[in-house]
Design a protein around this motif. Structure first.
Motif, PDB file in Angstrom:
ATOM      1  N   VAL A  26      73.341 118.113 123.676  1.00 33.00           N
ATOM      2  CA  VAL A  26      74.083 116.953 123.178  1.00 33.00           C
ATOM      3  C   VAL A  26      73.342 115.669 123.531  1.00 33.00           C
ATOM      4  O   VAL A  26      73.334 114.704 122.760  1.00 33.00           O
ATOM      5  CB  VAL A  26      75.505 116.930 123.768  1.00 33.00           C
ATOM      6  N   TYR A  27      72.687 115.652 124.680  1.00 30.93           N
ATOM      7  CA  TYR A  27      71.930 114.465 125.063  1.00 30.93           C
ATOM      8  C   TYR A  27      70.821 114.196 124.052  1.00 30.93           C
ATOM      9  O   TYR A  27      70.550 113.063 123.698  1.00 30.93           O
ATOM     10  CB  TYR A  27      71.362 114.652 126.464  1.00 30.93           C
ATOM     11  N   GLU A  28      70.184 115.278 123.571  1.00 33.15           N
ATOM     12  CA  GLU A  28      69.150 115.071 122.558  1.00 33.15           C
ATOM     13  C   GLU A  28      69.736 114.442 121.306  1.00 33.15           C
ATOM     14  O   GLU A  28      69.152 113.522 120.729  1.00 33.15           O
ATOM     15  CB  GLU A  28      68.515 116.418 122.178  1.00 33.15           C
ATOM     16  N   ALA A  86      78.147 122.367 116.166  1.00 34.35           N
ATOM     17  CA  ALA A  86      77.231 123.516 116.065  1.00 34.35           C
ATOM     18  C   ALA A  86      76.671 123.847 117.442  1.00 34.35           C
ATOM     19  O   ALA A  86      76.580 125.023 117.824  1.00 34.35           O
ATOM     20  CB  ALA A  86      76.106 123.192 115.095  1.00 34.35           C
ATOM     21  N   ILE A  87      76.318 122.827 118.208  1.00 28.96           N
ATOM     22  CA  ILE A  87      75.798 123.093 119.551  1.00 28.96           C
ATOM     23  C   ILE A  87      76.865 123.771 120.384  1.00 28.96           C
ATOM     24  O   ILE A  87      76.586 124.724 121.123  1.00 28.96           O
ATOM     25  CB  ILE A  87      75.388 121.772 120.236  1.00 28.96           C
ATOM     26  N   ALA A  88      78.102 123.319 120.249  1.00 26.20           N
ATOM     27  CA  ALA A  88      79.172 123.928 121.038  1.00 26.20           C
ATOM     28  C   ALA A  88      79.318 125.387 120.671  1.00 26.20           C
ATOM     29  O   ALA A  88      79.489 126.244 121.543  1.00 26.20           O
ATOM     30  CB  ALA A  88      80.483 123.195 120.791  1.00 26.20           C
ATOM     31  N   LYS A  89      79.196 125.673 119.363  1.00 22.77           N
ATOM     32  CA  LYS A  89      79.331 127.077 118.965  1.00 22.77           C
ATOM     33  C   LYS A  89      78.249 127.911 119.592  1.00 22.77           C
ATOM     34  O   LYS A  89      78.501 128.996 120.107  1.00 22.77           O
ATOM     35  CB  LYS A  89      79.236 127.188 117.442  1.00 22.77           C
ATOM     36  N   THR A  90      76.987 127.450 119.547  1.00 23.44           N
ATOM     37  CA  THR A  90      75.918 128.291 120.086  1.00 23.44           C
ATOM     38  C   THR A  90      76.007 128.376 121.597  1.00 23.44           C
ATOM     39  O   THR A  90      75.921 129.447 122.167  1.00 23.44           O
ATOM     40  CB  THR A  90      74.540 127.738 119.714  1.00 23.44           C
ATOM     41  N   GLN A  91      76.190 127.245 122.254  1.00 27.15           N
ATOM     42  CA  GLN A  91      76.075 127.282 123.710  1.00 27.15           C
ATOM     43  C   GLN A  91      77.323 127.790 124.407  1.00 27.15           C
ATOM     44  O   GLN A  91      77.243 128.486 125.403  1.00 27.15           O
ATOM     45  CB  GLN A  91      75.778 125.870 124.240  1.00 27.15           C
ATOM     46  N   LEU A  92      78.484 127.409 123.879  1.00 23.97           N
ATOM     47  CA  LEU A  92      79.673 127.677 124.660  1.00 23.97           C
ATOM     48  C   LEU A  92      80.459 128.887 124.193  1.00 23.97           C
ATOM     49  O   LEU A  92      81.427 129.265 124.811  1.00 23.97           O
ATOM     50  CB  LEU A  92      80.596 126.449 124.636  1.00 23.97           C
TER      51      LEU A  92
END
Lengths: 144, 183
Positions: free
Chosen positions: A106-108, A136-142
């Motif tokens: 998310v920082y990126e 999308a990031i939340a789906k992949t990471q979390l």
């Protein structure tokens, strides 16, 4: 119906005002059934956690502050950037490593938003593509 | 952010900063200083955000200043600051012995018509007669708005509101004085 998992993400600016909020639980039917009171509770818990974050940032030079606060079953993890932007995640028991990876990604995304010359820092992030990317990031990471 | 870094000729940057000064000097809407300050401030913020993204956070004033003198200066000017002095009460002086952005600025100015009979300004910098030093500094000030504003933007973004001024009396060395507002 599966128990709703809690996952709210907030980016808080230097003056303690949120510039980005997102409810990252998977869509499904939970959005419709979501209790408004739960939303208020989440916001309240996140707001209260800001104090805990402020205490902890002086004790370490890490960006990732693991869990800063908890309230019943809800936990708050935080990530603070050099420019004092706070990323807060309200969750109920995800692994800290997954959360750390989430924050880094998310920082990126946030960095790219900052590089945009049309974006005034410390104002609301309203771009829908940023919302999409963070989901999308939340789906992949979390969820993995 | 892990992409291989693209490089760009330094001449481009120098020419760009010269042209910025010329362009905004010719504009009538705002004085040169204001326009270049605004540009530099924004650039400073974004650059500070970018440079700090993968390093540990900076918790106190001195850490921030050291970051500026080392990493930030290297990003911008490909070298570190040569000397950092402070009075421990919020004033810092950064001395750069060979300031790259002004390296092409001739320090060979004709001496002003002052009542100074000995005018030996045609020699190298070391022999500059006294009257031409302040004149060189004034001429350089136009070009120093941009670097000062970049530094100010970076410091403000990292939590230290301040004022930055530059002194280029001894080209190619340049001193930047930073006054951090207390409270």
């Amino acid at each position: 119906m599966a128990a709703g998992s809690v996952l709210t993400f907030v980016i808080v600016g230097r003056d303690d005002h949120p510039i980005f909020e997102a409810d990252l639980t998977s869509k499904a039917s939970e959005v419709v059934n979501r209790d408004d009171r739960a939303q208020y509770l989440h916001q309240f818990v996140l707001h209260a956690a800001l104090d805990a974050v402020d205490e902890q940032i002086w004790t370490t030079t890490n960006m990732h502050l693991a869990q800063v606060d908890n309230f019943n079953q809800l936990r708050v993890s935080a990530y603070v950037t050099a420019a004092q932007m706070k990323f807060l995640l309200l969750h109920d028991g995800k692994s800290e490593d997954a959360i750390k990876a989430f924050f880094k990604d998310v920082y990126e995304v946030y960095l790219k938003v900052m590089m945009n010359p049309f974006f005034t820092p410390n104002t609301q992030i309203t771009s829908p593509s940023v919302h999409q990317r963070i989901r999308a990031i939340a789906k992949t990471q979390l969820k993995a | 952010m892990e992409r291989p870094r693209r490089t760009c000729a330094e001449t481009c940057l120098e020419l760009l900063s010269l042209q910025i000064v010329h362009y905004y000097a010719g504009q009538n809407q705002a004085p040169l200083a204001a326009s270049t300050e605004a540009i530099g401030f924004r650039v400073g913020r974004q650059l500070a955000e970018r440079c700090t993204w993968d390093r540990p956070r900076l918790v106190d004033q001195l850490d921030v200043m050291k970051f500026i003198c080392k990493e930030f200066w290297i990003e911008l000017f490909q070298k570190q600051v040569d000397n950092l002095r402070t009075n421990h009460r919020g004033t810092f002086v950064l001395k750069d012995a060979n300031f790259r952005w002004l390296s092409k600025l001739s320090s060979d100015l004709p001496a002003p018509e002052k009542a100074d009979a000995t005018e030996q300004n045609a020699g190298p910098v070391a022999n500059d007669s006294m009257p031409s030093r302040p004149a060189a500094n004034e001429a350089a000030q136009d070009y120093l708005h941009l670097p000062c504003a970049i530094i100010r933007g970076a410091l403000t973004h990292l939590g230290l509101p301040c004022t930055v001024s530059a002194d280029a009396s001894a080209l190619p060395a340049c001193d930047f004085t930073i006054n951090i507002r207390a409270g």
